[in-house]
Scaffold this active site. Structure first.
Site, mmCIF file in Angstrom:
data_model
loop_
_atom_site.group_PDB
_atom_site.id
_atom_site.type_symbol
_atom_site.label_atom_id
_atom_site.label_comp_id
_atom_site.label_asym_id
_atom_site.label_seq_id
_atom_site.Cartn_x
_atom_site.Cartn_y
_atom_site.Cartn_z
ATOM 1 N N HIS A 177 12.937 42.247 52.750
ATOM 2 C CA HIS A 177 11.705 42.379 53.545
ATOM 3 C C HIS A 177 11.520 43.831 54.004
ATOM 4 O O HIS A 177 10.651 44.116 54.820
ATOM 5 C CB HIS A 177 11.760 41.485 54.787
ATOM 6 C CG HIS A 177 11.753 40.012 54.487
ATOM 7 N ND1 HIS A 177 10.909 39.438 53.565
ATOM 8 C CD2 HIS A 177 12.479 38.980 55.011
ATOM 9 C CE1 HIS A 177 11.122 38.124 53.530
ATOM 10 N NE2 HIS A 177 12.070 37.827 54.393
ATOM 11 N N SER A 187 1.621 30.307 58.767
ATOM 12 C CA SER A 187 2.901 29.938 58.166
ATOM 13 C C SER A 187 4.059 30.450 59.022
ATOM 14 O O SER A 187 5.041 29.732 59.274
ATOM 15 C CB SER A 187 2.971 30.517 56.746
ATOM 16 O OG SER A 187 4.166 30.140 56.119
ATOM 17 N N TYR A 195 -0.555 35.988 46.550
ATOM 18 C CA TYR A 195 -0.208 34.559 46.541
ATOM 19 C C TYR A 195 -1.377 33.722 46.018
ATOM 20 O O TYR A 195 -1.206 32.824 45.193
ATOM 21 C CB TYR A 195 0.151 34.161 47.978
ATOM 22 C CG TYR A 195 0.576 32.730 48.198
ATOM 23 C CD1 TYR A 195 1.916 32.362 48.114
ATOM 24 C CD2 TYR A 195 -0.358 31.745 48.538
ATOM 25 C CE1 TYR A 195 2.314 31.058 48.353
ATOM 26 C CE2 TYR A 195 0.033 30.428 48.768
ATOM 27 C CZ TYR A 195 1.364 30.095 48.672
ATOM 28 O OH TYR A 195 1.759 28.790 48.904
ATOM 29 N N ARG A 237 6.536 24.058 53.356
ATOM 30 C CA ARG A 237 5.695 23.376 54.350
ATOM 31 C C ARG A 237 4.532 22.733 53.613
ATOM 32 O O ARG A 237 4.587 21.586 53.226
ATOM 33 C CB ARG A 237 5.245 24.368 55.431
ATOM 34 C CG ARG A 237 4.647 23.726 56.673
ATOM 35 C CD ARG A 237 4.233 24.778 57.691
ATOM 36 N NE ARG A 237 3.178 25.639 57.205
ATOM 37 C CZ ARG A 237 1.867 25.426 57.366
ATOM 38 N NH1 ARG A 237 1.473 24.368 58.031
ATOM 39 N NH2 ARG A 237 0.969 26.257 56.872
ATOM 40 N N LYS A 238 3.457 23.517 53.362
ATOM 41 C CA LYS A 238 2.307 22.953 52.652
ATOM 42 C C LYS A 238 2.061 23.645 51.315
ATOM 43 O O LYS A 238 1.577 23.046 50.373
ATOM 44 C CB LYS A 238 1.054 23.113 53.508
ATOM 45 C CG LYS A 238 0.952 22.142 54.666
ATOM 46 C CD LYS A 238 -0.448 22.202 55.244
ATOM 47 C CE LYS A 238 -0.683 21.101 56.243
ATOM 48 N NZ LYS A 238 -2.012 21.233 56.878
ATOM 49 N N GLY A 239 2.326 24.952 51.304
ATOM 50 C CA GLY A 239 2.116 25.707 50.068
ATOM 51 C C GLY A 239 0.668 25.712 49.621
ATOM 52 O O GLY A 239 0.384 25.627 48.429
HETATM 53 P P1 A3P Z 1 3.130 27.502 54.157
HETATM 54 O O1 A3P Z 1 3.855 27.613 55.462
HETATM 55 O O2 A3P Z 1 1.721 27.987 54.254
HETATM 56 O O3 A3P Z 1 3.214 26.148 53.551
HETATM 57 P P2 A3P Z 1 8.381 32.502 52.186
HETATM 58 O O4 A3P Z 1 9.052 31.867 51.035
HETATM 59 O O5 A3P Z 1 7.984 33.923 51.955
HETATM 60 O O6 A3P Z 1 9.113 32.272 53.447
HETATM 61 O O7 A3P Z 1 6.969 31.777 52.326
HETATM 62 C C1 A3P Z 1 6.893 30.441 52.712
HETATM 63 C C2 A3P Z 1 5.530 29.909 52.331
HETATM 64 O O8 A3P Z 1 5.469 29.717 50.912
HETATM 65 C C3 A3P Z 1 5.259 28.558 52.959
HETATM 66 O O9 A3P Z 1 3.845 28.478 53.124
HETATM 67 C C4 A3P Z 1 5.775 27.629 51.872
HETATM 68 O O10 A3P Z 1 5.295 26.314 51.978
HETATM 69 C C5 A3P Z 1 5.252 28.336 50.638
HETATM 70 N N1 A3P Z 1 5.984 27.983 49.420
HETATM 71 C C6 A3P Z 1 7.299 27.702 49.283
HETATM 72 N N2 A3P Z 1 7.597 27.421 48.006
HETATM 73 C C7 A3P Z 1 6.451 27.521 47.310
HETATM 74 C C8 A3P Z 1 6.117 27.329 45.941
HETATM 75 N N3 A3P Z 1 7.025 26.973 45.059
HETATM 76 N N4 A3P Z 1 4.837 27.519 45.571
HETATM 77 C C9 A3P Z 1 3.909 27.882 46.471
HETATM 78 N N5 A3P Z 1 4.147 28.065 47.785
HETATM 79 C C10 A3P Z 1 5.409 27.898 48.208
#
Ligand code: A3P
Length: 348
Positions: free
Chosen positions: A149, A180, A238, A309-311
């Site tokens: 990060h 998120s 994204y 979570r929701k993606g």
């Molecule tokens: P949401 O909280 O909006 O659902 P990171 O991996 O950078 O921590 O980001 C997490 C976010 O990416 C979360 O978003 C999560 O649900 C989503 N995410 C995790 N796996 C994913 C996937 N395979 N495809 C798309 N989104 C994904």
């Protein structure tokens, strides 16, 4: 005679290395107390400080400093760079699947089916901070695939120079990043504490006081770097990837000099990777539903399910007030003014 000479040389090197680390820790001891302090979303006592314009937990500044002084980049390094909650887990999985596709051709016993992507891709600065030195990363075989990060301006020149490795960056529409992050931080927050309110989190986010914030400055650093060195920094969004993941899986493979062959295309390799790494597939795996992401080994705290979570695109609509939307959109417009960088703020 020969062996004693070898031993002497090694002894000198060890001393030199130890002296180098001692100097880094002395610098840190001197510098850390002078930095401005900010709010901590988790209220867990970890100090958040402003280092070279970015807000970071103190221990991450330590990791960054160790990287600056001691990390040896390799031309084959692949660095996944993100601001938290922009799709790190997804990209970890996709890149892992792309670079290892020859080893797991039938997809039956693929490591992503039994391991969380965090277990397969080291969290660069956290692992170095935890180990107290860069040795755990230095001992990895090439090509190393690491996730970070760290904002672009804080990455050492030795890593960003043309002779070192490549960066893949993913960003996300800021309102969805904020929502998120708010959910995620409340999952990590100690249960005995009251949840962090949306309003309080909003204030932190807008002021840039987040892990590696401000969000906008983080994005801008990699955006500019990608314009300057498109062969070195691949800049992704994204939302684009959600709309058409296959296009971006091909793009990623080409960027990493691992394009899909005609044979792989015929076999549907791209689609297989997209499916394996989709939110629906990963979030329904036992390891990601029930697995514990125990602290240590350079990983985030919490459980594996916290990362799914929701993606979806546009979940901010279910949480933000019209005023919050206005404020965040205004900051985004102002911050990105004069650049070609934009998010389709209306249609999300
Ligand atoms: P949401 O909280 O909006 O659902 P990171 O991996 O950078 O921590 O980001 C997490 C976010 O990416 C979360 O978003 C999560 O649900 C989503 N995410 C995790 N796996 C994913 C996937 N395979 N495809 C798309 N989104 C994904």
């Amino acid at each position: 005679m020969g062996s004693s000479k070898t031993f002497d040389v090694t002894a000198i090197d060890v001393e030199k290395v130890e002296e180098g680390y001692r100097k880094t820790y002395e610098k840190l001891d001197e510098m850390l107390p002078t930095l401005a302090q900010g709010e901590n979303w988790l209220a867990d006592g970890v100090q958040v400080v402003q280092y070279q314009g970015f807000w970071l937990p103190k221990f991450i500044v330590q990791g960054i400093m160790l990287i600056h002084d001691h990390f040896n980049p390799r031309p084959t390094d692949i660095i996944l760079s993100t601001f938290p909650k922009c799709g790190t887990t997804w990209l970890r999985a996709l890149i892992f699947a792309i670079i290892n596709r020859k080893n797991y051709y039938d997809f039956q016993n693929h490591p992503l089916l039994s391991s969380n992507p965090q277990d397969l891709v080291p969290f660069f600065e956290m692992l170095i901070h935890e180990g107290g030195s860069t040795s755990s990363i230095e001992s990895l075989p090439s090509p190393r695939f690491l996730a970070t990060h760290i904002p672009f301006p804080l990455i050492p020149k030795s890593m960003t120079s043309s002779s070192s490795g490549r960066f893949v960056y993913i960003c996300r529409e800021p309102k969805d990043v904020f929502v998120s992050m708010w959910h995620f931080m409340n999952k990590l927050r100690a249960k005995e504490l009251a949840p962090l309110s949306l309003e309080e989190a909003f204030d932190f986010f807008c002021r840039g006081v987040t892990f590696a914030g401000s969000y906008w400055d983080h994005v801008l650093g990699f955006w500019e770097a990608s314009l300057e060195s498109p062969n070195k920094v691949l800049f992704l969004k994204y939302e684009d990837m959600k709309r058409d993941p296959s296009v971006y899986v091909r793009k990623l493979a080409e960027f990493l000099d691992l394009p899909f062959s005609a044979e792989e295309e015929d076999e549907g390799m791209v689609e297989k990777i997209v499916k394996l790494c989709s939110f629906e597939s990963l979030s329904n795996l036992d390891v990601n539903k029930n697995g514990n992401n125990t602290p240590g080994k350079g990983k985030h705290p919490g459980t594996n399910s916290d990362f799914f979570r929701k993606g979806q695109i546009g979940d901010w609509r279910n949480h933000l007030t019209p005023q919050m939307v206005e404020v965040l959109d205004k900051i985004t417009k102002e911050k990105f003014q004069g650049t070609e960088l934009s998010f389709d703020l209306v249609s999300y």
